[in-house]
Design a protein around this motif. Structure first.
Motif, PDB file in Angstrom:
ATOM      1  N   LEU A 182      -5.072   7.882  -1.805  1.00 30.17           N
ATOM      2  CA  LEU A 182      -5.193   6.351  -1.765  1.00 30.17           C
ATOM      3  C   LEU A 182      -6.099   5.850  -0.457  1.00 30.17           C
ATOM      4  CD1 LEU A 182      -4.121   3.447  -2.593  1.00 30.17           C
ATOM      5  CD2 LEU A 182      -2.115   3.963  -1.292  1.00 30.17           C
ATOM      6  N   PHE A 209      -4.522   0.852  -5.655  1.00 27.12           N
ATOM      7  CA  PHE A 209      -3.178   1.504  -5.815  1.00 27.12           C
ATOM      8  C   PHE A 209      -2.860   1.410  -7.299  1.00 27.12           C
ATOM      9  CE2 PHE A 209       1.446   1.022  -6.431  1.00 27.12           C
ATOM     10  CZ  PHE A 209       1.745   2.200  -5.637  1.00 27.12           C
ATOM     11  N   LYS A 264       0.899   2.068   0.343  1.00 27.41           N
ATOM     12  CA  LYS A 264      -0.100   0.927   0.674  1.00 27.41           C
ATOM     13  C   LYS A 264       0.258   0.501   2.210  1.00 27.41           C
ATOM     14  CE  LYS A 264       1.152  -1.544  -2.882  1.00 27.41           C
ATOM     15  NZ  LYS A 264       1.550  -2.698  -3.632  1.00 27.41           N
TER      16      LYS A 264
END
Length: 753
Positions: free
Chosen positions: A147, A162, A175
């Motif tokens: 990510l 995401f 996140k």
């Protein structure tokens, strides 16, 4: 050099945007150099021409080629840069402009990034998932790292990245982890490799005044390896070009091998044409590197991929023949050494040979075998097998087992005990671990008793258990009369070594690498079949030979990812099995995309060969072992058919000779196109109608990409049922079966020796 018609059209193209699809070995470097010289001859200012290359090696190679082609005919040549060098230059300029903050220290290493992500994962994960994260540390670190990496290959929101990764909603806290990492990084004034481009492009997107500083300064920009471009690089190119520059991009969608850095074939296939007005489309379809046999293998392999440009790579009439050799063997290293010696006997230079593999851990056994055979080699990464951590930990174990450890100074003995206390790691903090090693170093024996007596009550029960297991494993090694290989094998079992390495590694790749290093050492020790003391003497001799080797001399060892833009007369590819090619699938990866990426990587590796290509596959398959099953890619290459047709074409026969190619098997569409283009008459056995229509689930045995081999039990309308070696039964959808399965009785691979 006499240019082909395809090359000449590119060289003499008008002042316009261009997209060039260039197959491997098509002479694109030469073509671009001639293109630049043509532009200079037309009066273009070299200061307004910019060439962007993928990496430093490609940059240096192109500069040499450009100087050679220019031949002192022009006053000045254009600057050649890499993307990241240009990004770093912009970064420093924007620091001076007060837009970006100064950074300190070296670029963050992958290990530093993974460690910091692990710290943040433990801090920010919901309490309900903390146990799962501890149990599956590597999975979560890899998810967070992916990510983070992909969030810096585009300017889109972290939320959108995401979503595109299709992570489960319960992983939304990742996140927060990535945002916290960015906060930490900026607080520490550090940058990652990706930040060298990401930060300047982000600043450009937010500040039109900065765009005016760099835009419209060039008349022409030429970009190489555009198939490995990501969103950030694509945007940067647009900012620099502005409205003025005409841009030429060159690449091959079939050679996209940096997807983990956000590279997408889509940029050269479609995006460039959508965003740069009406580009001309060119193709370099001839290869000047390899002959018909390799061309047919490569074409057959890569046409199994989708989302590509339908370009058939053709060997140019001037291209030398490239002989394909395949070898089925239980011992790749032994076969490889034999082949190298045969090549030497026939007059080949060692510097003309490259040994390529999927991951670095495959190189350990090969390096040791090369040293034992007195064959010099060099690697383009790291210090080699004899500097390998796991190898030296194994040697420390043999020093202890043989008793030779007492011959060394206390300081050197202490370092050996430090290695052993980390193999596997006993869970002590560094100061305590070194204090314990120092105490052990002053003894000439009874190390097991000392270690057991040393264990303080204050330690956690897990630490105590690890120390006791280590002490007993040392005692077993010291008392053993077995071979060095058996001493290591017993130690692995007694200490649960592989379980420990799995637990401590921050990523699956690191765990696999460390375990495979140990397995490679065990295999090599078995081939020696010596006791610990004689094995140590053998390694002393190998180390002396390694120190005497000349730098950059001998056979080249490299991973497939590091071969972009390179070529060798002879290429040897190891590990054509279901463990390494395709590389073992991770649970969070899309299998379809994974297989396509692995095909492209093998395609790149194969097409580095000029005169000889050696493909090493396993011998007799074992039902539960991936590394004993030949790679599915070998069947996709139609090896026997490709080699037979390539040999026929190497003889130079065409329809004018009234000759007919007698195919040993039914022709594939790829081979028909290739033979038709060469105007070759052919005759082939017809493919049986029931064979053409046979679906995967109609075969008795199939091999699943993750689960291994199994028997097909029955047809269930839209699905089919299978039973695997462990007795488990599972049902699979017919719709996606082609992504997961191959027929167990794959096409036999011809062996040419």
């Amino acid at each position: 050099m006499q240019l082909t018609e395809e090359q000449r059209q590119i060289v003499e193209a008008d002042f316009e945007h261009c997209v060039i699809t260039a197959v491997a070995g098509s002479g694109k470097t030469t073509t671009l150099a001639h293109r630049i010289c043509y532009l200079l001859s037309q009066g273009h200012d070299p200061r307004r021409l910019l060439v962007l290359m993928f990496n430093r090696a490609a940059k240096e190679d192109f500069e040499k080629k450009l100087i050679q082609v220019a031949d002192n005919r022009y006053h000045g040549l254009p600057e050649v840069r890499t993307y990241h060098a240009m990004g770093l230059r912009l970064y420093r300029r924007f620091i001076q402009e007060g837009v970006l903050n100064q950074y300190v220290g070296d670029i963050l290493s992958e290990q530093e990034i993974h460690f910091q992500l692990w710290v943040l994962l433990r801090r920010l994960a919901p309490e309900s998932q903390s146990d799962a994260i501890k149990r599956n540390k590597k999975d979560y670190i890899e998810l967070a790292a992916t990510l983070l990496d992909l969030s810096k290959t585009t300017l889109q929101s972290l939320e959108l990245t995401f979503e595109q990764l299709n992570y489960p909603k319960q992983h939304g806290f990742l996140k927060d982890v990535v945002q916290a990492f960015e906060h930490w990084r900026k607080q520490e004034a550090r940058i990652t490799f990706a930040d060298m481009l990401y930060e300047p492009v982000k600043a450009l997107s937010e500040r039109p005044d900065l765009q005016r500083l760099i835009a419209n300064k060039m008349d022409m920009i030429l970009v190489d390896e555009y198939q490995d471009t990501n969103e950030i690089q694509h945007l940067l190119l647009g900012y620099i070009a502005g409205q003025r520059a005409r841009v030429t991009v060159v690449g091959d969608p079939d050679q996209t091998i940096y997807e983990f850095r956000g590279a997408q074939p889509e940029f050269i296939l479609n995006r460039f044409a959508e965003e740069f007005e009406s580009p001309r489309d060119f193709t370099l379809s001839y290869t000047f590197r390899y002959g018909h046999q390799v061309a047919l293998l490569a074409n057959h392999l890569i046409t199994h991929n989708t989302g590509r440009k339908d370009v058939l790579c053709r060997s140019h009439p001037t291209t030398p023949q490239t002989r394909v050799n395949t070898c089925a063997s239980r011992d790749e290293a032994k076969s490889l050494i034999s082949d190298i010696k045969s090549l030497q006997a026939s007059g080949a230079e060692l510097g003309d040979i490259a040994i390529l593999f999927r991951v670095w851990s495959q190189a350990v056994g090969i390096e040791l075998a090369l040293l034992a055979a007195r064959i010099p080699y060099h690697i383009d990464h790291g210090k080699g097998a004899l500097a390998n951590r796991e190898l030296n930990q194994v040697l420390a174990l043999l020093e202890l087992s043989s008793g030779r450890i007492i011959q060394y100074s206390p300081e050197r003995r202490a370092e050996m005990f430090v290695s052993l206390l980390r193999f596997p790691h006993v869970g002590l903090k560094e100061d305590a671990l070194r204090e314990l090693a120092a105490g052990l170093s002053h003894l000439s024996g009874d190390w097991c008793d000392y270690l057991l007596d040393w264990i303080p009550e204050s330690l956690h029960s897990i630490q105590k258990r690890k120390l006791r297991h280590t002490a007993m494993a040392w005692q077993q090694a010291v008392n053993s009369q077995a071979s060095a290989a058996e001493v290591l094998h017993q130690y692995i079992d007694a200490t649960e070594l592989f379980k420990n390495l799995e637990e401590l590694a921050l990523t699956h790749e690191n765990a696999d690498e460390r375990i495979n290093h140990v397995l490679a050492m065990e295999h090599y020790l078995r081939t020696l079949n010596q006791d610990p003391l004689n094995a140590l003497d053998h390694f002393d001799e190998l180390r002396q030979r390694a120190q005497k080797q000349e730098k950059n001399a001998g056979v080249t060892l490299a991973t497939m990812h590091r071969t972009k833009g390179l070529e060798w007369p002879v290429v040897m590819i190891l590990g054509l099995n279901e463990q390494y090619l395709p590389y073992t699938l991770r649970s969070n990866e899309d299998i379809g995309a994974h297989l396509q990426a692995e095909r492209r990587l093998l395609y790149v590796a194969m097409t580095r060969a000029k005169q000889g290509l050696y493909l090493y596959r396993p011998g007799t398959p074992h039902p539960t072992s991936k590394d004993t099953h030949p790679s599915r890619f070998l069947a996709e290459m139609h090896t026997e058919l490709s080699v037979a047709a390539g040999e026929y074409l190497d003889e130079g026969k065409t329809c004018s000779d009234q000759e007919v190619f007698q195919s040993p098997k039914p022709l594939t569409p790829v081979l028909k196109r290739y033979l038709d283009w060469h105007k070759v008459h052919y005759h082939a056995p017809e493919r049986a109608a029931d064979t053409e229509a046979r679906e995967l689930w109609h075969y008795p045995r199939l091999r699943h990409a993750v689960l291994g081999s199994g028997n097909v039990l029955g047809d269930l309308d839209d699905a089919f049922e299978m039973e695997f070696a462990d007795g488990s039964k599972m049902t699979f959808s017919k719709k996606s079966a082609h992504l997961y399965f191959i027929v167990e009785e794959a096409e036999e691979v011809v062996t040419i020796h």
